[in-house]
Design a protein around this motif. Structure first.
Motif, PDB file in Angstrom:
ATOM      1  N   ALA A  15      -1.646  11.740   4.427  1.00 52.00           N
ATOM      2  CA  ALA A  15      -0.692  11.004   5.252  1.00 52.00           C
ATOM      3  C   ALA A  15       0.244  10.238   4.336  1.00 52.00           C
ATOM      4  CB  ALA A  15      -1.433  10.028   6.173  1.00 52.00           C
ATOM      5  N   ALA A  16       1.451   9.949   4.834  1.00 51.22           N
ATOM      6  CA  ALA A  16       2.435   9.272   3.991  1.00 51.22           C
ATOM      7  C   ALA A  16       1.939   7.914   3.526  1.00 51.22           C
ATOM      8  CB  ALA A  16       3.750   9.115   4.757  1.00 51.22           C
ATOM      9  N   THR A  17       1.103   7.276   4.331  1.00 50.90           N
ATOM     10  CA  THR A  17       0.607   5.944   3.966  1.00 50.90           C
ATOM     11  C   THR A  17      -0.605   6.009   3.054  1.00 50.90           C
ATOM     12  OG1 THR A  17      -0.697   5.929   6.006  1.00 50.90           O
ATOM     13  CG2 THR A  17       1.451   4.843   6.053  1.00 50.90           C
ATOM     14  N   ASP A  18      -1.127   7.218   2.780  1.00 48.20           N
ATOM     15  CA  ASP A  18      -2.307   7.361   1.932  1.00 48.20           C
ATOM     16  C   ASP A  18      -1.960   7.597   0.475  1.00 48.20           C
ATOM     17  OD1 ASP A  18      -3.966   6.998   4.055  1.00 48.20           O
ATOM     18  OD2 ASP A  18      -4.181   9.126   4.486  1.00 48.20           O
ATOM     19  N   TRP A  19      -0.673   7.671   0.172  1.00 54.14           N
ATOM     20  CA  TRP A  19      -0.294   7.973  -1.199  1.00 54.14           C
ATOM     21  C   TRP A  19      -0.615   6.797  -2.101  1.00 54.14           C
ATOM     22  CZ3 TRP A  19       2.199  12.539  -2.942  1.00 54.14           C
ATOM     23  CH2 TRP A  19       2.352  13.489  -1.936  1.00 54.14           C
ATOM     24  N   SER A  31       4.565   2.684   1.202  1.00 52.57           N
ATOM     25  CA  SER A  31       4.441   1.875   2.421  1.00 52.57           C
ATOM     26  C   SER A  31       5.362   2.345   3.548  1.00 52.57           C
ATOM     27  CB  SER A  31       4.730   0.387   2.121  1.00 52.57           C
ATOM     28  OG  SER A  31       3.856  -0.086   1.113  1.00 52.57           O
ATOM     29  N   SER A  32       5.779   3.584   3.485  1.00 48.68           N
ATOM     30  CA  SER A  32       6.648   4.112   4.538  1.00 48.68           C
ATOM     31  C   SER A  32       5.832   4.903   5.545  1.00 48.68           C
ATOM     32  CB  SER A  32       7.717   5.019   3.931  1.00 48.68           C
ATOM     33  OG  SER A  32       8.434   5.689   4.945  1.00 48.68           O
ATOM     34  N   PRO A  33       6.146   4.794   6.836  1.00 49.62           N
ATOM     35  CA  PRO A  33       5.428   5.572   7.849  1.00 49.62           C
ATOM     36  C   PRO A  33       5.988   6.985   7.995  1.00 49.62           C
ATOM     37  CG  PRO A  33       7.042   4.166   8.918  1.00 49.62           C
ATOM     38  CD  PRO A  33       7.097   3.839   7.446  1.00 49.62           C
ATOM     39  N   LYS A  37      17.882   2.784   0.449  1.00 49.65           N
ATOM     40  CA  LYS A  37      17.033   2.336   1.553  1.00 49.65           C
ATOM     41  C   LYS A  37      16.368   3.506   2.266  1.00 49.65           C
ATOM     42  CE  LYS A  37      20.485   0.148   3.452  1.00 49.65           C
ATOM     43  NZ  LYS A  37      21.303  -0.689   4.367  1.00 49.65           N
ATOM     44  N   SER A  38      16.738   4.737   1.870  1.00 50.43           N
ATOM     45  CA  SER A  38      16.244   5.928   2.565  1.00 50.43           C
ATOM     46  C   SER A  38      16.383   5.746   4.075  1.00 50.43           C
ATOM     47  CB  SER A  38      14.779   6.215   2.194  1.00 50.43           C
ATOM     48  OG  SER A  38      14.419   7.540   2.549  1.00 50.43           O
ATOM     49  N   CYS A  39      17.575   5.350   4.492  1.00 51.00           N
ATOM     50  CA  CYS A  39      17.822   5.025   5.897  1.00 51.00           C
ATOM     51  C   CYS A  39      17.542   6.224   6.798  1.00 51.00           C
ATOM     52  CB  CYS A  39      19.274   4.557   6.077  1.00 51.00           C
ATOM     53  SG  CYS A  39      20.510   5.836   5.764  1.00 51.00           S
ATOM     54  N   TRP A  40      17.078   5.907   7.984  1.00 49.99           N
ATOM     55  CA  TRP A  40      16.749   6.968   8.941  1.00 49.99           C
ATOM     56  C   TRP A  40      16.833   6.434  10.358  1.00 49.99           C
ATOM     57  CZ3 TRP A  40      16.783  11.936   8.265  1.00 49.99           C
ATOM     58  CH2 TRP A  40      16.245  12.774   9.236  1.00 49.99           C
ATOM     59  N   LEU A  43       8.322  10.495  11.558  1.00 48.24           N
ATOM     60  CA  LEU A  43       7.123   9.674  11.603  1.00 48.24           C
ATOM     61  C   LEU A  43       5.879  10.547  11.631  1.00 48.24           C
ATOM     62  CD1 LEU A  43       8.304   7.037  14.225  1.00 48.24           C
ATOM     63  CD2 LEU A  43       7.905   6.610  11.775  1.00 48.24           C
ATOM     64  N   GLU A  44       4.798  10.022  11.092  1.00 52.02           N
ATOM     65  CA  GLU A  44       3.545  10.768  11.113  1.00 52.02           C
ATOM     66  C   GLU A  44       3.161  11.140  12.542  1.00 52.02           C
ATOM     67  OE1 GLU A  44       0.299   9.239   8.687  1.00 52.02           O
ATOM     68  OE2 GLU A  44       1.730   7.920   7.710  1.00 52.02           O
ATOM     69  N   ALA A  45       3.367  10.203  13.456  1.00 56.34           N
ATOM     70  CA  ALA A  45       3.010  10.453  14.853  1.00 56.34           C
ATOM     71  C   ALA A  45       3.830  11.594  15.430  1.00 56.34           C
ATOM     72  CB  ALA A  45       3.218   9.184  15.683  1.00 56.34           C
ATOM     73  N   GLU A  46       5.107  11.672  15.038  1.00 54.49           N
ATOM     74  CA  GLU A  46       5.970  12.758  15.523  1.00 54.49           C
ATOM     75  C   GLU A  46       5.487  14.100  14.990  1.00 54.49           C
ATOM     76  OE1 GLU A  46      10.343  10.753  16.020  1.00 54.49           O
ATOM     77  OE2 GLU A  46       9.681  11.202  13.971  1.00 54.49           O
ATOM     78  N   ALA A  47       5.129  14.137  13.712  1.00 61.88           N
ATOM     79  CA  ALA A  47       4.642  15.376  13.120  1.00 61.88           C
ATOM     80  C   ALA A  47       3.325  15.804  13.745  1.00 61.88           C
ATOM     81  CB  ALA A  47       4.475  15.206  11.608  1.00 61.88           C
ATOM     82  N   ALA A  48       2.443  14.831  13.975  1.00 60.88           N
ATOM     83  CA  ALA A  48       1.133  15.141  14.560  1.00 60.88           C
ATOM     84  C   ALA A  48       1.273  15.626  15.993  1.00 60.88           C
ATOM     85  CB  ALA A  48       0.243  13.909  14.514  1.00 60.88           C
TER      86      ALA A  48
END
Length: 360
Positions: free
Chosen positions: A120-124, A68-70, A333-336, A100-105
């Protein structure tokens, strides 16, 4: 939250050489060696050894987005190739980077069609820690090795270098120096440990090695476990104790006998497989996250079979990198920080191999 006992342990195995003439790896690729593939918004970094100051060699890259991470999420492990530094925790570094996926895209373009469409990260699937396994009816596909994505990705757009001294301390942020050692690159494929039930040639070989070990040490691995949780267990242990005094190593050998060729074990939030007795204060030794100050959790470990794959790309000979296992702990928390262009250093702990010849 689901019980940790329900979390699968994923096994990484070598899946052939990554020939740069045929494949262009990306941050989506799980691999051994080669040059690190940084996320598009992350500054390229060249970490140095905390002991001798020499440039570190890139050992493993793991693409591991969370449930559930973007964010896309990648771990890079580096080690010092120096003989004097081999097997020491201070000579290894693990860097976590996210975007973020948007940043990579928005910063990449694909000049050629990829061999497989990137996920995509949300498709896992449900745990999202499987870095390459496709979801099927049972959530894991019913077993067998799933080859990680061999994606042809676009060249990364280099982000401006930023001051990250508070996060990475003595890491150098310069481009890799000319002549820096690069290891031969291999794809990593994934299998769920629970699916390793068929006895193949490798398993038979592993059992043979285990029997030879038991004969040499004058003990049976199973005897140690039989004494646990029963009356007189401590006495039982004393009678069957291995000559080198390391019952933990015996359990280690038994556990990996299902897949002796495994080079990596992944189970975020799970229990690591120690190869020898850890320090009594090990829990306290795992430092807090350098960014948010929060706790860290176990995520993955490198295994002895990886050592034979660590070969110089130009000469083909094995390096002087030796270890039993390398344990990696990351921020729970995999903080970022949104918009960050620098990787976060995580914690790793190295244990030497008390019986390296068993893995040759």
């Amino acid at each position: 939250m689901a019980s940790r006992a329900q979390e699968p342990t994923l096994i990484g195995v070598c899946d052939g050489e990554l020939d740069p003439k045929r494949y262009q790896s990306s941050y989506l690729t799980n691999k051994v060696g080669g040059q690190p593939d940084w996320l598009p918004v992350i500054s390229r970094q060249s970490p140095r050894c905390g002991v001798c100051g020499a440039p570190l060699v890139h050992v493993v890259q793991v693409y591991c987005p969370l449930e559930s991470s973007p964010y896309h999420r990648v771990l890079h492990l580096f080690a010092c190739p120096g003989v004097e530094c081999s097997g020491k925790s201070g000579t290894w570094r693990v860097l976590r980077s996210q975007c973020l996926e948007a940043e990579a895209a928005g910063t990449t373009s694909l000049p050629n069609p990829p061999q497989e469409a990137p996920l995509a990260a949300t498709d896992w699937c449900e745990t999202a820690d499987d870095w390459g396994m496709e979801e099927e009816e049972d959530g894991w596909g019913g077993g067998g090795v799933k080859e990680v994505q061999k994606v042809v990705a676009a060249p990364e757009a280099q982000a401006p270098e930023v001051d990250v001294s508070n996060q990475l301390q003595d890491l150098s942020l310069s481009e890799p120096q000319e002549g820096t050692l690069v290891l031969r690159s291999f794809f990593i494929s994934v299998v769920d440990e629970s699916d390793l039930c068929e006895e193949d040639d490798d398993l038979r070989h592993a059992k043979k090695l285990l029997k030879e070990y038991e004969k040499r040490e004058g003990m049976a691995v199973g005897e140690l476990e039989e004494g646990e949780g029963q009356g007189g267990g401590e006495e039982k242990y004393e009678k069957t104790k291995a000559r080198h005094g390391d019952a933990i190593f015996s359990r280690f050998m038994k556990q990996i006998s299902l897949c002796p060729q495994q080079i990596l074990r992944y189970c975020r939030g799970g229990t690591p497989l120690f190869i020898s007795e850890p320090p009594a204060n090990f829990a306290q030794a795992v430092s807090a996250c350098s960014c948010c100050g929060g706790l860290r959790t176990f995520e993955l470990q490198l295994m002895p079979a990886l050592v034979s794959l660590l070969q110089k790309r130009d000469g083909g000979a094995e390096t002087d990198l030796e270890f039993g296992t390398v344990l990696v702990y990351t921020c729970t928390k995999s903080c970022w920080t949104a918009g960050s262009g620098s990787a976060v250093e995580e914690f790793c702990f190295v244990q030497s191999d008390p019986d390296q010849q068993l893995f040759k």
